[in-house]
Design a protein around this motif. Structure first.
Motif, PDB file in Angstrom:
ATOM      1  N   ASP A  86       0.835  -1.193   0.000  1.00  0.00           N
ATOM      2  CA  ASP A  86       0.000   0.000   0.000  1.00  0.00           C
ATOM      3  C   ASP A  86       0.873   1.247   0.000  1.00  0.00           C
ATOM      4  O   ASP A  86       1.923   1.280   0.645  1.00  0.00           O
ATOM      5  N   VAL A  87       0.436   2.269  -0.722  1.00  0.00           N
ATOM      6  CA  VAL A  87       1.120   3.562  -0.710  1.00  0.00           C
ATOM      7  C   VAL A  87       0.147   4.617  -0.179  1.00  0.00           C
ATOM      8  O   VAL A  87      -1.039   4.354  -0.016  1.00  0.00           O
ATOM      9  N   ASP A  88       0.652   5.807   0.105  1.00  0.00           N
ATOM     10  CA  ASP A  88      -0.159   6.823   0.772  1.00  0.00           C
ATOM     11  C   ASP A  88      -1.020   7.653  -0.167  1.00  0.00           C
ATOM     12  O   ASP A  88      -1.651   8.618   0.267  1.00  0.00           O
ATOM     13  N   HIS A  89      -1.042   7.300  -1.439  1.00  0.00           N
ATOM     14  CA  HIS A  89      -1.863   8.052  -2.383  1.00  0.00           C
ATOM     15  C   HIS A  89      -2.734   7.103  -3.196  1.00  0.00           C
ATOM     16  O   HIS A  89      -2.436   5.913  -3.316  1.00  0.00           O
ATOM     17  N   SER A  90      -3.793   7.634  -3.750  1.00  0.00           N
ATOM     18  CA  SER A  90      -4.654   6.855  -4.632  1.00  0.00           C
ATOM     19  C   SER A  90      -4.169   6.989  -6.066  1.00  0.00           C
ATOM     20  O   SER A  90      -3.317   7.837  -6.375  1.00  0.00           O
ATOM     21  N   ALA A  91      -4.721   6.170  -6.941  1.00  0.00           N
ATOM     22  CA  ALA A  91      -4.365   6.268  -8.362  1.00  0.00           C
ATOM     23  C   ALA A  91      -4.771   7.632  -8.915  1.00  0.00           C
ATOM     24  O   ALA A  91      -4.055   8.227  -9.725  1.00  0.00           O
ATOM     25  N   VAL A  92      -5.917   8.138  -8.472  1.00  0.00           N
ATOM     26  CA  VAL A  92      -6.381   9.449  -8.930  1.00  0.00           C
ATOM     27  C   VAL A  92      -5.416  10.543  -8.471  1.00  0.00           C
ATOM     28  O   VAL A  92      -5.054  11.434  -9.245  1.00  0.00           O
ATOM     29  N   ASP A 152     -33.343   2.123   7.555  1.00  0.00           N
ATOM     30  CA  ASP A 152     -33.187   0.887   6.794  1.00  0.00           C
ATOM     31  C   ASP A 152     -31.989   0.114   7.354  1.00  0.00           C
ATOM     32  O   ASP A 152     -30.842   0.538   7.218  1.00  0.00           O
ATOM     33  N   THR A 153     -32.258  -1.036   7.962  1.00  0.00           N
ATOM     34  CA  THR A 153     -31.202  -1.821   8.613  1.00  0.00           C
ATOM     35  C   THR A 153     -30.119  -2.238   7.635  1.00  0.00           C
ATOM     36  O   THR A 153     -28.917  -2.164   7.936  1.00  0.00           O
ATOM     37  N   GLN A 154     -30.520  -2.681   6.453  1.00  0.00           N
ATOM     38  CA  GLN A 154     -29.546  -3.143   5.457  1.00  0.00           C
ATOM     39  C   GLN A 154     -28.649  -2.010   5.000  1.00  0.00           C
ATOM     40  O   GLN A 154     -27.428  -2.181   4.871  1.00  0.00           O
ATOM     41  N   MET A 155     -29.240  -0.837   4.774  1.00  0.00           N
ATOM     42  CA  MET A 155     -28.441   0.322   4.358  1.00  0.00           C
ATOM     43  C   MET A 155     -27.451   0.704   5.452  1.00  0.00           C
ATOM     44  O   MET A 155     -26.302   1.047   5.178  1.00  0.00           O
ATOM     45  N   ARG A 156     -27.888   0.629   6.699  1.00  0.00           N
ATOM     46  CA  ARG A 156     -27.026   0.978   7.817  1.00  0.00           C
ATOM     47  C   ARG A 156     -25.837   0.005   7.905  1.00  0.00           C
ATOM     48  O   ARG A 156     -24.705   0.407   8.157  1.00  0.00           O
ATOM     49  N   GLU A 157     -26.122  -1.279   7.672  1.00  0.00           N
ATOM     50  CA  GLU A 157     -25.061  -2.288   7.701  1.00  0.00           C
ATOM     51  C   GLU A 157     -24.066  -2.057   6.570  1.00  0.00           C
ATOM     52  O   GLU A 157     -22.849  -2.164   6.765  1.00  0.00           O
ATOM     53  N   HIS A 158     -24.576  -1.740   5.380  1.00  0.00           N
ATOM     54  CA  HIS A 158     -23.686  -1.436   4.245  1.00  0.00           C
ATOM     55  C   HIS A 158     -22.821  -0.226   4.575  1.00  0.00           C
ATOM     56  O   HIS A 158     -21.620  -0.211   4.286  1.00  0.00           O
ATOM     57  N   HIS A 159     -23.427   0.794   5.176  1.00  0.00           N
ATOM     58  CA  HIS A 159     -22.697   2.005   5.526  1.00  0.00           C
ATOM     59  C   HIS A 159     -21.564   1.692   6.500  1.00  0.00           C
ATOM     60  O   HIS A 159     -20.434   2.175   6.328  1.00  0.00           O
ATOM     61  N   GLU A 160     -21.838   0.880   7.492  1.00  0.00           N
ATOM     62  CA  GLU A 160     -20.830   0.535   8.493  1.00  0.00           C
ATOM     63  C   GLU A 160     -19.648  -0.198   7.857  1.00  0.00           C
ATOM     64  O   GLU A 160     -18.488   0.078   8.178  1.00  0.00           O
ATOM     65  N   ARG A 161     -19.955  -1.126   6.959  1.00  0.00           N
ATOM     66  CA  ARG A 161     -18.877  -1.897   6.323  1.00  0.00           C
ATOM     67  C   ARG A 161     -18.052  -1.037   5.363  1.00  0.00           C
ATOM     68  O   ARG A 161     -16.823  -1.148   5.327  1.00  0.00           O
ATOM     69  N   VAL A 162     -18.739  -0.201   4.582  1.00  0.00           N
ATOM     70  CA  VAL A 162     -18.023   0.667   3.639  1.00  0.00           C
ATOM     71  C   VAL A 162     -17.192   1.695   4.399  1.00  0.00           C
ATOM     72  O   VAL A 162     -16.057   1.993   4.022  1.00  0.00           O
ATOM     73  N   LEU A 163     -17.733   2.226   5.486  1.00  0.00           N
ATOM     74  CA  LEU A 163     -16.996   3.187   6.294  1.00  0.00           C
ATOM     75  C   LEU A 163     -15.755   2.551   6.915  1.00  0.00           C
ATOM     76  O   LEU A 163     -14.669   3.147   6.911  1.00  0.00           O
ATOM     77  N   ALA A 164     -15.892   1.324   7.407  1.00  0.00           N
ATOM     78  CA  ALA A 164     -14.743   0.618   7.988  1.00  0.00           C
ATOM     79  C   ALA A 164     -13.676   0.376   6.925  1.00  0.00           C
ATOM     80  O   ALA A 164     -12.467   0.496   7.195  1.00  0.00           O
ATOM     81  N   TYR A 165     -14.096   0.057   5.718  1.00  0.00           N
ATOM     82  CA  TYR A 165     -13.164  -0.155   4.603  1.00  0.00           C
ATOM     83  C   TYR A 165     -12.415   1.138   4.289  1.00  0.00           C
ATOM     84  O   TYR A 165     -11.198   1.133   4.096  1.00  0.00           O
ATOM     85  N   ARG A 166     -13.156   2.245   4.269  1.00  0.00           N
ATOM     86  CA  ARG A 166     -12.507   3.519   3.969  1.00  0.00           C
ATOM     87  C   ARG A 166     -11.528   3.907   5.072  1.00  0.00           C
ATOM     88  O   ARG A 166     -10.447   4.446   4.804  1.00  0.00           O
ATOM     89  N   GLN A 167     -11.899   3.654   6.312  1.00  0.00           N
ATOM     90  CA  GLN A 167     -11.006   3.998   7.423  1.00  0.00           C
ATOM     91  C   GLN A 167      -9.706   3.207   7.365  1.00  0.00           C
ATOM     92  O   GLN A 167      -8.654   3.677   7.787  1.00  0.00           O
ATOM     93  N   ARG A 168      -9.788   2.002   6.780  1.00  0.00           N
ATOM     94  CA  ARG A 168      -8.589   1.164   6.678  1.00  0.00           C
ATOM     95  C   ARG A 168      -7.761   1.484   5.439  1.00  0.00           C
ATOM     96  O   ARG A 168      -6.529   1.524   5.507  1.00  0.00           O
ATOM     97  N   TYR A 169      -8.422   1.700   4.328  1.00  0.00           N
ATOM     98  CA  TYR A 169      -7.690   1.851   3.062  1.00  0.00           C
ATOM     99  C   TYR A 169      -7.857   3.231   2.397  1.00  0.00           C
ATOM    100  O   TYR A 169      -7.235   3.488   1.360  1.00  0.00           O
ATOM    101  N   GLY A 170      -8.643   4.100   2.976  1.00  0.00           N
ATOM    102  CA  GLY A 170      -8.947   5.369   2.324  1.00  0.00           C
ATOM    103  C   GLY A 170      -7.804   6.363   2.331  1.00  0.00           C
ATOM    104  O   GLY A 170      -6.826   6.234   3.084  1.00  0.00           O
ATOM    105  N   VAL A 171      -7.915   7.363   1.477  1.00  0.00           N
ATOM    106  CA  VAL A 171      -6.940   8.457   1.416  1.00  0.00           C
ATOM    107  C   VAL A 171      -7.685   9.774   1.659  1.00  0.00           C
ATOM    108  O   VAL A 171      -8.886   9.861   1.467  1.00  0.00           O
ATOM    109  N   ASN A 172      -6.949  10.770   2.093  1.00  0.00           N
ATOM    110  CA  ASN A 172      -7.511  12.099   2.281  1.00  0.00           C
ATOM    111  C   ASN A 172      -7.267  12.937   1.031  1.00  0.00           C
ATOM    112  O   ASN A 172      -6.141  12.975   0.519  1.00  0.00           O
ATOM    113  N   ASP A 173      -8.303  13.581   0.544  1.00  0.00           N
ATOM    114  CA  ASP A 173      -8.149  14.436  -0.650  1.00  0.00           C
ATOM    115  C   ASP A 173      -7.354  15.693  -0.309  1.00  0.00           C
ATOM    116  O   ASP A 173      -7.395  16.176   0.799  1.00  0.00           O
TER     117      ASP A 173
END
Length: 236
Positions: free
Chosen positions: A179-185, A215-236
């Motif tokens: 992993d590097v500290d920048h995104s492809a963009v 919506d329970t399903q939407m909330r669950e999706h949000h939690e998982r996507v947010l956790a993914y971003r916190q682990r692999y995301g970059v700051n613009d």
């Protein structure tokens, strides 16, 4: 009289609405899905965006509208559009049609993966590459496809000026398996000096999911996507 700051705020709000409309369209079309998906980097992503599933005339036409509207709103300058094989080919063609419908008629071209040894020959098809070229693709994961297009455009004597993508995943790129500290963009913007116009970003997807309310399903999706971003995301 409308001030520059008020106009900027209105443009920002308009782009935010466009991004939300696009995310909703992608989800409703089954192009943006949730679950567990392995990325090219070997990560397990809670969502997957597959532009190849914009697979009928109505969906492809609507997608082209989103690209064209985002491009015109961005102020990015370009003289023609280029679609890298293979997914970029129908994208460039339909976006060129939509841009013409909106009053900006520009040439378009694309490349073949295999050189043709008869007829006109070569790997390029369509208008000659010249001036400021806009590359149109679906997403940018490692930036490999972008670099290939950039090299091809420069070899033809034109200027690779900007890239338009449907979704900016806003996550760390990988180099040599690390992993590097920048995104492809970010790499394309900072190191290659090119503009990147994205219809929507991962932040827009998170906003869409958070708006799901009770919506329970939407909330669950949000939690998982947010956790993914916190682990692999970059700051613009």
């Amino acid at each position: 009289m409308v001030t520059d700051s008020a106009q900027t705020v209105e443009q920002g709000a308009s782009q935010a609405r466009l991004a939300q409309d696009f995310v909703r369209f992608a989800v409703d079309s089954g192009v943006l899905r949730f679950g567990e998906f392995k990325t090219k980097a070997g990560r397990m992503s809670p969502y997957f965006f597959n532009a190849g599933l914009f697979d009928d005339g109505a969906k492809l036409g609507r997608l082209a509208q989103f690209y064209a509207q985002a491009l015109l709103a961005s102020g990015v300058e370009f003289d023609m559009v280029f679609g890298p094989a293979y997914k970029g080919i129908p994208l460039a063609a339909t976006v060129a049609v939509e841009l013409a419908r909106l009053g900006k008629n520009v040439p378009f071209a694309y490349n073949r993966k295999e050189a043709k040894d008869h007829g006109e020959g070569g790997t390029l098809v369509g208008a000659p590459l010249q001036g400021k070229v806009l590359i149109i693709d679906d997403v940018m994961s490692a930036g490999t496809a972008a670099r290939e297009s950039i090299a091809l455009i420069r070899a033809a004597g034109a200027t690779p000026h900007a890239i338009a993508i449907a979704l900016d995943r806003q996550e760390k790129a990988t180099e040599n398996g690390q992993d590097v500290d920048h995104s492809a963009v970010q790499y394309v913007r900072r190191e290659l000096g090119m503009q990147v116009c994205a219809i929507a970003k991962l932040a827009d997807l998170l906003q869409y999911l958070s708006a799901g309310g009770g919506d329970t399903q939407m909330r669950e999706h949000h939690e998982r996507v947010l956790a993914y971003r916190q682990r692999y995301g970059v700051n613009d």
